[in-house]
Design a protein around this motif. Structure first.
Motif, PDB file in Angstrom:
ATOM      1  N   LYS A 172       0.811  -1.214   0.000  1.00 18.29           N
ATOM      2  CA  LYS A 172       0.000   0.000   0.000  1.00 18.29           C
ATOM      3  C   LYS A 172       0.849   1.270   0.000  1.00 18.29           C
ATOM      4  CE  LYS A 172      -3.880  -2.270   2.231  1.00 18.29           C
ATOM      5  NZ  LYS A 172      -3.680  -3.401   3.047  1.00 18.29           N
ATOM      6  N   GLN A 173       2.154   1.131   0.255  1.00 15.02           N
ATOM      7  CA  GLN A 173       3.040   2.292   0.190  1.00 15.02           C
ATOM      8  C   GLN A 173       3.367   2.667  -1.263  1.00 15.02           C
ATOM      9  OE1 GLN A 173       3.979   4.032   2.966  1.00 15.02           O
ATOM     10  NE2 GLN A 173       2.613   2.603   4.030  1.00 15.02           N
ATOM     11  N   LYS A 174       3.311   1.681  -2.151  1.00 21.17           N
ATOM     12  CA  LYS A 174       3.733   1.907  -3.538  1.00 21.17           C
ATOM     13  C   LYS A 174       2.570   1.963  -4.526  1.00 21.17           C
ATOM     14  CE  LYS A 174       7.378  -0.224  -5.037  1.00 21.17           C
ATOM     15  NZ  LYS A 174       8.351  -1.295  -5.388  1.00 21.17           N
ATOM     16  N   TYR A 175       1.437   1.305  -4.160  1.00 22.53           N
ATOM     17  CA  TYR A 175       0.361   1.160  -5.138  1.00 22.53           C
ATOM     18  C   TYR A 175      -0.983   1.583  -4.573  1.00 22.53           C
ATOM     19  CZ  TYR A 175       3.904  -1.892  -7.188  1.00 22.53           C
ATOM     20  OH  TYR A 175       5.067  -2.397  -7.691  1.00 22.53           O
ATOM     21  N   ASP A 176      -1.823   2.144  -5.433  1.00 20.56           N
ATOM     22  CA  ASP A 176      -3.243   2.244  -5.170  1.00 20.56           C
ATOM     23  C   ASP A 176      -3.890   0.995  -5.752  1.00 20.56           C
ATOM     24  OD1 ASP A 176      -3.243   4.746  -3.889  1.00 20.56           O
ATOM     25  OD2 ASP A 176      -3.131   5.782  -5.815  1.00 20.56           O
ATOM     26  N   TYR A 177      -5.053   0.629  -5.237  1.00 19.31           N
ATOM     27  CA  TYR A 177      -5.631  -0.638  -5.696  1.00 19.31           C
ATOM     28  C   TYR A 177      -7.126  -0.684  -5.424  1.00 19.31           C
ATOM     29  CZ  TYR A 177      -5.935  -2.123  -0.820  1.00 19.31           C
ATOM     30  OH  TYR A 177      -6.266  -2.206   0.516  1.00 19.31           O
ATOM     31  N   ILE A 178      -7.774  -1.611  -6.107  1.00 18.48           N
ATOM     32  CA  ILE A 178      -9.177  -1.948  -5.861  1.00 18.48           C
ATOM     33  C   ILE A 178      -9.256  -3.467  -5.769  1.00 18.48           C
ATOM     34  CG2 ILE A 178     -11.540  -1.898  -6.738  1.00 18.48           C
ATOM     35  CD1 ILE A 178     -10.772   0.548  -8.389  1.00 18.48           C
ATOM     36  N   GLN A 179      -9.937  -3.957  -4.742  1.00 19.40           N
ATOM     37  CA  GLN A 179     -10.122  -5.404  -4.652  1.00 19.40           C
ATOM     38  C   GLN A 179     -11.198  -5.828  -5.640  1.00 19.40           C
ATOM     39  OE1 GLN A 179     -12.048  -8.086  -1.317  1.00 19.40           O
ATOM     40  NE2 GLN A 179      -9.911  -7.660  -0.743  1.00 19.40           N
ATOM     41  N   LEU A 180     -10.902  -6.837  -6.415  1.00 17.60           N
ATOM     42  CA  LEU A 180     -11.839  -7.329  -7.424  1.00 17.60           C
ATOM     43  C   LEU A 180     -12.785  -8.361  -6.817  1.00 17.60           C
ATOM     44  CD1 LEU A 180      -9.331  -7.753 -10.391  1.00 17.60           C
ATOM     45  CD2 LEU A 180     -11.010  -5.930 -10.082  1.00 17.60           C
ATOM     46  N   PRO A 181     -13.999  -8.454  -7.327  1.00 21.01           N
ATOM     47  CA  PRO A 181     -14.971  -9.415  -6.784  1.00 21.01           C
ATOM     48  C   PRO A 181     -14.714 -10.822  -7.314  1.00 21.01           C
ATOM     49  CG  PRO A 181     -15.976  -8.178  -8.558  1.00 21.01           C
ATOM     50  CD  PRO A 181     -14.598  -7.596  -8.367  1.00 21.01           C
ATOM     51  N   ALA A 182     -13.524 -11.330  -7.029  1.00 21.52           N
ATOM     52  CA  ALA A 182     -13.147 -12.675  -7.474  1.00 21.52           C
ATOM     53  C   ALA A 182     -12.134 -13.237  -6.490  1.00 21.52           C
ATOM     54  CB  ALA A 182     -12.547 -12.606  -8.878  1.00 21.52           C
ATOM     55  N   LYS A 183     -12.178 -14.545  -6.312  1.00 21.84           N
ATOM     56  CA  LYS A 183     -11.215 -15.229  -5.454  1.00 21.84           C
ATOM     57  C   LYS A 183     -10.642 -16.413  -6.209  1.00 21.84           C
ATOM     58  CE  LYS A 183     -13.132 -14.268  -0.824  1.00 21.84           C
ATOM     59  NZ  LYS A 183     -11.935 -13.716  -0.191  1.00 21.84           N
ATOM     60  N   ASP A 184      -9.359 -16.654  -6.030  1.00 26.44           N
ATOM     61  CA  ASP A 184      -8.735 -17.847  -6.579  1.00 26.44           C
ATOM     62  C   ASP A 184      -8.674 -18.918  -5.498  1.00 26.44           C
ATOM     63  OD1 ASP A 184      -8.341 -16.969  -9.138  1.00 26.44           O
ATOM     64  OD2 ASP A 184      -6.339 -16.180  -8.755  1.00 26.44           O
ATOM     65  N   VAL A 185      -8.949 -20.139  -5.878  1.00 29.69           N
ATOM     66  CA  VAL A 185      -8.921 -21.278  -4.961  1.00 29.69           C
ATOM     67  C   VAL A 185      -7.683 -22.118  -5.262  1.00 29.69           C
ATOM     68  CG1 VAL A 185     -10.104 -23.380  -4.209  1.00 29.69           C
ATOM     69  CG2 VAL A 185     -11.428 -21.323  -4.771  1.00 29.69           C
ATOM     70  N   TRP A 186      -6.870 -22.344  -4.226  1.00 35.21           N
ATOM     71  CA  TRP A 186      -5.638 -23.113  -4.396  1.00 35.21           C
ATOM     72  C   TRP A 186      -5.903 -24.607  -4.255  1.00 35.21           C
ATOM     73  CZ3 TRP A 186      -0.943 -21.713  -6.048  1.00 35.21           C
ATOM     74  CH2 TRP A 186      -0.676 -20.343  -6.121  1.00 35.21           C
ATOM     75  N   GLY A 187      -5.114 -25.363  -5.007  1.00 34.61           N
ATOM     76  CA  GLY A 187      -5.215 -26.810  -4.933  1.00 34.61           C
ATOM     77  C   GLY A 187      -4.038 -27.461  -5.626  1.00 34.61           C
ATOM     78  N   VAL A 188      -4.225 -28.715  -6.011  1.00 33.84           N
ATOM     79  CA  VAL A 188      -3.146 -29.498  -6.609  1.00 33.84           C
ATOM     80  C   VAL A 188      -3.627 -30.085  -7.931  1.00 33.84           C
ATOM     81  CG1 VAL A 188      -1.497 -31.373  -6.264  1.00 33.84           C
ATOM     82  CG2 VAL A 188      -2.357 -30.094  -4.288  1.00 33.84           C
TER      83      VAL A 188
END
Length: 296
Positions: A152-168
């Motif tokens: 947050k010190q270097k970038y402005d941002y917006i959280q997107l309405p999406a999530k990634d799910v981790w797996g194998v």
């Protein structure tokens, strides 16, 4: 150092000959040779190894080629956003991101944007989060799509309405394919192929409860498509996010989520105090609008 000379240098590196580059650039061979000699003198180092049939780059020449391409690309990008008619919104947008479901949301925003402003062009760059941040810093990208956390010190941002799910990702005939989900203990002795992203290392280390690099790492990957080919050849299990590789139908691969579940929020980021082109500003407006509609 003039942009024109950098273009000359890039042309010689691509053509691997003075005569071929001179013909491509529509200038005389003696003029081009003199310009390149002056460049080497100015930098105080040889840039070329001049052979009988072709010219190759020295180590210093290869370094300059990388930087020259970035500089020329940035100049072209800047000029393209100025040399547009003023009566309507036009210009170019440069967006970088990894392989993620969030790109569907970005695609919808671009579709809305280009429908209303057909003169706008977009350029996509695929790479991991480290690549994206490097190109944001150098000005080659306007926006990046990255996994949280965001600096947050270097970038402005917006959280997107999406999530990634981790797996194998694994072969359907592997030892773990019968399990509905995968626990850390299942993977301790297995050959693993992991992403090279720094952020991913931190997330997975937290999930495993130990430094992921202390596990049985067979290899690393940048983009999942090539990693999936390694899985097909039974080289290991890939730690990755869901919905990026086709595991349906005749595919011999399958995806199993991690247990406990590990998800990642996704942000669209840009440099603080960034001065946007009109096209980039409109894109950001469209992203905000689409998020508001999604949340309603």
């Amino acid at each position: 150092m003039e942009i024109r000379i950098l273009r000359y240098f890039i042309a010689v590196a691509n053509q691997q000959s003075i005569s071929g580059a001179a013909e491509y650039l529509h200038i005389s061979q003696p003029t081009l040779s003199r310009q390149l000699s002056d460049l080497e003198t100015k930098l105080g180092t040889p840039l070329f190894i001049r052979g009988n049939r072709k010219i190759t780059l020295t180590t210093e020449g290869m370094f300059l080629l990388t930087k020259a391409k970035e500089i020329v690309e940035l100049v072209d990008k800047t000029e393209a956003n100025f040399n547009q008619p003023t009566e309507f919104i036009s210009g170019e947008i440069y967006i970088g991101g990894g392989e993620t479901e969030a790109m569907h949301f970005i695609a919808k925003a671009l579709k809305n944007l280009t429908h209303n402003h057909p003169a706008i062009q977009f350029h996509l760059y695929s790479g991991n989060a480290d690549d994206i941040r490097d190109k944001l810093e150098s000005g080659l990208l306007d926006f990046g799509i990255v996994i949280e956390p965001t600096d947050k010190q270097k970038y402005d941002y917006i959280q997107l309405p999406a999530k990634d799910v981790w797996g194998v990702l694994m072969r359907k005939d592997s030892q773990l394919a019968h399990k509905p989900s995968i626990q850390a203990a299942d993977l301790i002795d297995k050959p693993l192929i992991i992403s090279r992203q720094t952020t991913v290392d931190n997330e997975l280390s937290g999930w495993f409860g130990q430094n992921v690099k202390d596990l049985n790492i067979t290899g690393t990957y940048n983009l999942i498509y090539n990693a999936s080919r390694m899985v097909e050849e039974d080289l290991g299990y890939v730690l990755c996010i869901d919905k990026l590789v086709n595991t349906s139908g005749n595919s011999n691969l399958c995806f199993k989520p991690l247990n406990p579940k590990l998800t990642a929020n996704l942000n669209i980021i840009w440099k603080k105090h960034q001065v946007f082109s009109s096209a980039a500003s409109k894109f950001l407006e469209q992203i905000r609008s689409n998020i508001e509609k999604y949340n309603d």
